[in-house]
Scaffold this active site. Structure first.
Site, PDB file in Angstrom:
ATOM      1  N   SER A  15      42.111  -5.559 102.375  1.00  0.00           N
ATOM      2  CA  SER A  15      41.341  -4.762 101.933  1.00  0.00           C
ATOM      3  C   SER A  15      40.567  -4.105 103.147  1.00  0.00           C
ATOM      4  CB  SER A  15      40.546  -6.391 101.043  1.00  0.00           C
ATOM      5  OG  SER A  15      40.003  -6.647 101.863  1.00  0.00           O
ATOM      6  N   PRO A 192      54.492  -5.392 108.336  1.00  0.00           N
ATOM      7  CA  PRO A 192      53.262  -5.807 107.831  1.00  0.00           C
ATOM      8  C   PRO A 192      53.218  -3.718 106.712  1.00  0.00           C
ATOM      9  CG  PRO A 192      52.391  -6.325 109.616  1.00  0.00           C
ATOM     10  CD  PRO A 192      53.456  -5.869 109.715  1.00  0.00           C
ATOM     11  N   GLY A 357      15.423  -3.976  97.063  1.00  0.00           N
ATOM     12  CA  GLY A 357      15.847  -5.220  96.518  1.00  0.00           C
ATOM     13  C   GLY A 357      15.237  -5.812  95.792  1.00  0.00           C
ATOM     14  N   CYS A 384      11.512   1.858  97.107  1.00  0.00           N
ATOM     15  CA  CYS A 384      11.775   1.622  95.493  1.00  0.00           C
ATOM     16  C   CYS A 384      10.872   0.258  96.139  1.00  0.00           C
ATOM     17  CB  CYS A 384      13.065   0.584  95.290  1.00  0.00           C
ATOM     18  SG  CYS A 384      13.094   0.416  93.741  1.00  0.00           S
ATOM     19  N   GLY A 386      10.651  -1.030  99.293  1.00  0.00           N
ATOM     20  CA  GLY A 386      10.222  -1.016  99.890  1.00  0.00           C
ATOM     21  C   GLY A 386       8.248  -0.337  99.611  1.00  0.00           C
ATOM     22  N   GLU A 408       7.421  -9.395  89.349  1.00  0.00           N
ATOM     23  CA  GLU A 408       8.844 -10.140  89.116  1.00  0.00           C
ATOM     24  C   GLU A 408       8.761 -11.438  90.457  1.00  0.00           C
ATOM     25  OE1 GLU A 408      11.106  -6.913  90.823  1.00  0.00           O
ATOM     26  OE2 GLU A 408      12.979  -8.265  91.328  1.00  0.00           O
ATOM     27  N   ARG A 465      13.034  -1.807  87.739  1.00  0.00           N
ATOM     28  CA  ARG A 465      12.622  -2.121  85.782  1.00  0.00           C
ATOM     29  C   ARG A 465      10.855  -2.280  86.900  1.00  0.00           C
ATOM     30  NH1 ARG A 465      15.365  -6.328  86.490  1.00  0.00           N
ATOM     31  NH2 ARG A 465      17.192  -5.286  84.797  1.00  0.00           N
ATOM     32  N   HIS A 510      15.567   6.626  95.062  1.00  0.00           N
ATOM     33  CA  HIS A 510      16.069   6.166  96.195  1.00  0.00           C
ATOM     34  C   HIS A 510      16.667   7.529  96.702  1.00  0.00           C
ATOM     35  CE1 HIS A 510      16.301   1.698  95.649  1.00  0.00           C
ATOM     36  NE2 HIS A 510      16.388   1.553  94.418  1.00  0.00           N
ATOM     37  N   GLU A 512      18.480   8.051  98.715  1.00  0.00           N
ATOM     38  CA  GLU A 512      19.405   7.884  99.483  1.00  0.00           C
ATOM     39  C   GLU A 512      20.840   8.422  99.196  1.00  0.00           C
ATOM     40  OE1 GLU A 512      17.426   5.597  98.833  1.00  0.00           O
ATOM     41  OE2 GLU A 512      18.730   3.629  98.073  1.00  0.00           O
TER      42      GLU A 512
HETATM   43  N1  GLN Z   1      13.048  -5.504  91.969  1.00  0.00           N
HETATM   44  C1  GLN Z   1      12.214  -4.490  91.904  1.00  0.00           C
HETATM   45  C2  GLN Z   1      12.617  -3.534  90.770  1.00  0.00           C
HETATM   46  O1  GLN Z   1      13.085  -3.757  89.761  1.00  0.00           O
HETATM   47  C3  GLN Z   1      12.319  -3.373  93.297  1.00  0.00           C
HETATM   48  C4  GLN Z   1      13.441  -2.188  92.608  1.00  0.00           C
HETATM   49  C5  GLN Z   1      14.750  -1.784  93.547  1.00  0.00           C
HETATM   50  O2  GLN Z   1      14.343  -1.330  95.055  1.00  0.00           O
HETATM   51  N2  GLN Z   1      15.880  -0.826  93.832  1.00  0.00           N
HETATM   52  O3  GLN Z   1      11.113  -3.202  90.584  1.00  0.00           O
END
Ligand code: GLN
Length: 541
Positions: A15, A192, A357, A384, A386, A408, A465, A510, A512
């Site tokens: 992979s 291979p 994150g 997000c 960030g 959170e 969330r 997002h 990106e």
């Molecule tokens: N953890 C945060 C939330 O749920 C940010 C989510 C994210 O960065 N995608 O709102």
């Protein structure tokens, strides 16, 4: 109307050979010749989607307009092709079984024994043709995840075999990406690959085209040998050699070896003229760029290259748009927590990006990084999480709410400046699900975000969330924080901007996911642009 055409892309030997980029590059080339292409990714895992998978295991989760949480290869498709991507374009074993079992429970198999062949394979074929048989589509490229020989991929390869059998060799072809390893002494080994093709043959698939990954370009005699042993036409043994520059050069490398022409010929299609100007432009700019913006990426999955894949790529696109390169400086946010002077860590960077994150680890370090960037006037883009970090930092250090946090990470904190909507307005049936997919935001006129987009109404994808708490909104604004974007009903904060700062922006969505090398997302274009300006100011100042 001609028959619908399908290309199956499988992988051999091991992979991580770049099957997604290879499939996407073929898609790009076919589009350059005027065909309407669709991309489908098959993931043989049992998970229904990638939403619950950890970035540690599986890299970034890519989100589509309709809110599907998919494999990151869909991001490659989005960057290389114009194929619309929705829930329909991502198929997993989990989904297929779930759909078949659902039908079985509804009694729709009329008492028959439900089996892998034909019921699972039929469903796989249906899922593929649901995308490819749409009237406007010419060619559908189906990438089968995993490696030939894996137990999990067998039903998908069997479905591919059946489609070739049913629709004919001139309508469905097989492209196999394989490895030609180099052994000590420097020699390239074809064994291979021979074995991998044998495995495909055992399943009943004769590959039409081989993409051979090797450290350097294969010599003619080696290609002839591979062709002979694998029964593949010599011309169709393509050298997918390692490159120094960017993955966006791969379509050009394939084109030089006539991959697109060979595929079209095998699919019994005309070969219209190719227009590769856009890809040539991207490659040329990348190769000749004189300036480099150093961007710090501060997050918690920093050691894994694919965790923020779309962010990395979008930064590169922002660089192309500013005729520069972007050098990523990955900094684990926990390093800010351990540093005596967190600002030191940002000394040699031109911009700071804190990506999305989940979970509490490393958050404090991100807050410290945001603080340093705000105080030092270093361009900052918060995506997000960030952005939430920006709000927490502002509440703590400007409003003096020491215990400001997100529920959170600190459910019991005194100042939940980031919280769940249900906690904010006491609607019990609202929470528990993530806000996913495309939705509209309104940008505040005159602010930097509005300037970057050049328009007021934008559509961006979400995956979160938690929200900026409306209970603190007025207080934050009074203390200077600019609410740069809101939902059309103004109920939710979508973006913030630091006051008295060259460029500090946080967005709840997002951006990106919508960036392409040939058309950088406006926010990344602006961010890299101001980072270069910052660099110039620092070096002359
Ligand atoms: N953890 C945060 C939330 O749920 C940010 C989510 C994210 O960065 N995608 O709102």
């Amino acid at each position: 109307m001609h028959m619908k055409k399908y290309v199956f892309v499988s992988g051999g030997v091991c992979s991580s050979l770049g099957k997604g980029v290879a499939a996407a590059s073929l898609g790009a080339l076919l589009e350059c010749r005027g065909f309407n292409v669709r991309m489908v990714k098959i993931d043989p895992y049992i998970n229904v989607d990638a939403g619950t998978m950890s970035p540690y295991q599986h890299g970034e989760v890519y989100v589509t307009d309709d809110g599907a949480e998919t494999d990151l290869d869909l991001g490659n498709y989005a960057r290389f092709t114009a194929s619309p991507l929705t829930r329909a374009n991502s198929v997993t074993t989990g989904q297929v079984y779930q759909e078949v079992i659902q039908r079985e429970r509804e009694g729709r198999y009329l008492g028959r024994t439900v089996q892998v062949i034909p019921h699972i394979t039929d469903r796989i074929k249906q899922r593929i043709r649901m995308v490819g048989d749409q009237p406007e589509v010419d060619i559908t490229i189906v990438e089968i995840g995993g490696t030939v020989g894996d137990i999990e991929s067998v039903p998908f390869l069997e479905a591919a075999r059946q489609m070739i059998h049913e629709m004919g060799h001139r309508n469905v072809i097989s492209v196999h990406l394989t490895l030609i390893p180099q052994v000590a002494g420097g020699e390239l080994k074809t064994k291979p690959t021979q074995h991998s093709v044998k495995e495909l043959l055992e399943i009943g698939i004769q590959p039409d085209i081989l993409l051979c990954r090797a450290p350097y370009k294969l010599e003619e005699d080696l290609r002839r040998k591979i062709a002979l042993f694998t029964n593949v036409e010599y011309e169709a043994v393509i050298s997918a050699y390692n490159i120094e520059s960017t993955i966006y050069e791969i379509p050009l490398i394939y084109h030089q070896q006539k991959l697109d022409e060979i595929a079209l010929r095998k699919l019994d299609l005309e070969v219209p003229k190719a227009d590769l100007a856009e890809w040539q432009h991207v490659t040329t700019v990348y190769r000749t760029a004189q300036r480099t913006a150093r961007i710090a990426l501060v997050g918690k999955y920093i050691d894994l290259n694919d965790s923020y894949k779309s962010v990395d790529e979008a930064l590169l696109h922002g660089g192309i748009a500013s005729e520069s390169r972007v050098e990523l400086v990955r900094i684990d946010s926990e390093r800010f927590e351990k540093a005596d002077d967190p600002a030191e860590l940002l000394r040699d960077v031109d911009g700071v990006l804190v990506p999305g994150g989940f979970g509490s680890r490393g958050i404090h370090g991100m807050v410290l990084a945001a603080h340093a960037a705000r105080r030092q006037g270093v361009p900052y883009l918060g995506i997000c999480l960030g952005m939430q970090v920006m709000v927490i930092e502002y509440a703590r250090n400007v409003l003096g709410l020491e215990d400001a946090d997100s529920t959170e990470f600190a459910p019991e904190c005194r100042h939940p400046v980031i919280s769940l909507l249900e906690e904010q307005i006491d609607v019990k049936n609202y929470g528990g699900t993530m806000r996913l997919g495309l939705s509209e935001s309104l940008l505040r006129e005159g602010c930097k975000l509005h300037e970057a987009y050049g328009k007021q109404v934008i559509q961006e994808r979400h995956r979160h969330r938690y929200e900026v708490s409306n209970a603190y909104r007025a207080q934050m604004q009074e203390a200077g924080l600019i609410v740069a974007g809101v939902t059309p009903d103004e109920a939710l904060v979508e973006a913030v901007q630091w006051p008295d700062h060259p460029w500090g922006i946080g967005v709840q969505y997002h951006p990106e996911f919508l960036s392409k090398p040939t058309r950088a997302h406006p926010l990344f274009r602006a961010f890299v642009g101001v980072s270069l300006k910052h660099q110039a100011a620092v070096s002359t100042g």
